[in-house]
Write a protein that holds these residues in place. Structure first.
Motif, PDB file in Angstrom:
ATOM      1  N   PHE A  22     -18.654 -26.350  51.335  1.00 40.38           N
ATOM      2  CA  PHE A  22     -17.024 -26.550  51.226  1.00 40.38           C
ATOM      3  C   PHE A  22     -16.462 -25.652  49.921  1.00 40.38           C
ATOM      4  O   PHE A  22     -15.395 -25.711  49.996  1.00 40.38           O
ATOM      5  CB  PHE A  22     -16.680 -27.770  51.107  1.00 40.38           C
ATOM      6  N   GLU A  23     -17.413 -24.801  49.419  1.00 42.81           N
ATOM      7  CA  GLU A  23     -16.773 -23.720  48.213  1.00 42.81           C
ATOM      8  C   GLU A  23     -15.881 -24.584  47.442  1.00 42.81           C
ATOM      9  O   GLU A  23     -14.949 -24.087  46.989  1.00 42.81           O
ATOM     10  CB  GLU A  23     -16.245 -22.682  48.828  1.00 42.81           C
ATOM     11  N   LYS A  24     -16.365 -25.663  46.763  1.00 46.28           N
ATOM     12  CA  LYS A  24     -15.525 -26.468  45.977  1.00 46.28           C
ATOM     13  C   LYS A  24     -16.440 -27.097  44.677  1.00 46.28           C
ATOM     14  O   LYS A  24     -17.394 -27.749  45.071  1.00 46.28           O
ATOM     15  CB  LYS A  24     -14.751 -27.755  46.542  1.00 46.28           C
ATOM     16  N   ARG A  25     -16.314 -26.781  43.416  1.00 47.79           N
ATOM     17  CA  ARG A  25     -17.140 -27.351  42.519  1.00 47.79           C
ATOM     18  C   ARG A  25     -16.376 -28.502  41.924  1.00 47.79           C
ATOM     19  O   ARG A  25     -15.114 -28.551  41.728  1.00 47.79           O
ATOM     20  CB  ARG A  25     -17.236 -26.342  41.364  1.00 47.79           C
ATOM     21  N   PHE A  26     -17.085 -29.519  41.402  1.00 48.91           N
ATOM     22  CA  PHE A  26     -16.675 -30.669  40.714  1.00 48.91           C
ATOM     23  C   PHE A  26     -17.787 -31.590  39.989  1.00 48.91           C
ATOM     24  O   PHE A  26     -18.808 -31.272  40.113  1.00 48.91           O
ATOM     25  CB  PHE A  26     -15.958 -31.568  41.664  1.00 48.91           C
ATOM     26  N   PHE A  27     -17.431 -32.439  39.269  1.00 53.38           N
ATOM     27  CA  PHE A  27     -18.462 -33.258  38.805  1.00 53.38           C
ATOM     28  C   PHE A  27     -18.210 -34.879  39.106  1.00 53.38           C
ATOM     29  O   PHE A  27     -17.246 -35.257  38.635  1.00 53.38           O
ATOM     30  CB  PHE A  27     -18.539 -33.176  37.141  1.00 53.38           C
ATOM     31  N   ALA A  28     -18.953 -35.260  40.019  1.00 56.96           N
ATOM     32  CA  ALA A  28     -18.962 -36.858  40.401  1.00 56.96           C
ATOM     33  C   ALA A  28     -20.142 -37.172  40.952  1.00 56.96           C
ATOM     34  O   ALA A  28     -20.344 -37.623  41.901  1.00 56.96           O
ATOM     35  CB  ALA A  28     -17.612 -36.700  41.513  1.00 56.96           C
TER      36      ALA A  28
END
Length: 191
Positions: A64-70
């Motif tokens: 999905f070409e999306k970075r995050f921290f969860a």
């Protein structure tokens, strides 16, 4: 897509205090925390779940070409001692882990296909450039393209991809390293 993560257990035991206040609450779901605290070896369960989450996260971010921290939003379930499923937003990521006294290495795939990816683990070489060098050698074996003609480029989210000139060789690729250990997993691009 594929992802992987490796944890050097000796380094984790020295550098991380998973028992400090709030650590488990921030990283793990209620169900996972119960399993960790009830485990015969809670330390190993923490790092097994962590590596499963990281491998699934790397798979998801490539797709999905999306970075995050969860990390708490990725929930782990074991189907055996070394296989499991991580669920994120109702999407399953199928995991397989190699648990040793020295490290835990987990791979994740977004679709369950037996032998769909190429996995390699190297002990004593946690340097990502060293791992990439061996990955290029393996790509040379698989494709017939000389390793020196293969270059690593990163996507806009930082995922590695390997090319010969403008020809993409890897459909999906993940490199991980921690302490004394490094590993990779890749899927060849159809070309």
């Amino acid at each position: 897509m594929v992802g992987n993560d490796i944890v050097d257990l000796n380094l984790a035991s020295k550098e991380s205090n998973w028992q400090r206040k709030g650590f488990l609450d921030k990283q793990f779901t209620t169900k996972e925390r119960r399993e960790i605290l009830a485990a015969e070896n809670p330390f190993l369960k923490v790092w097994l779940f962590w590596s499963m989450k990281e491998a699934a996260y790397k798979c998801y971010t490539q797709k999905f070409e999306k970075r995050f921290f969860a990390p708490q939003k990725f929930e782990c379930s074991l189907t055996s001692e070394d296989t499991g499923v991580v669920i994120f937003k109702e999407l399953p990521f199928y995991t397989s882990s190699d648990l040793t006294t020295f490290y835990i290495h987990t791979t994740a795939e977004d679709i369950f296909i037996e032998n769909n990816s190429e996995i390699r683990m190297y002990a004593g070489i946690g340097n990502p450039n060293f791992v990439a060098k061996y990955l290029k050698k393996r790509l040379e074996e698989k494709t017939g393209i000389l390793a020196q003609e293969i270059v690593k480029r990163k996507t806009n989210i930082g995922a590695p991809q390997f090319y010969q000139k403008e020809k993409l060789l890897t459909k999906s690729c993940s490199i991980s390293h921690h302490g004394n250990y490094g590993a990779y997993v890749f899927m060849l691009n159809e070309y």
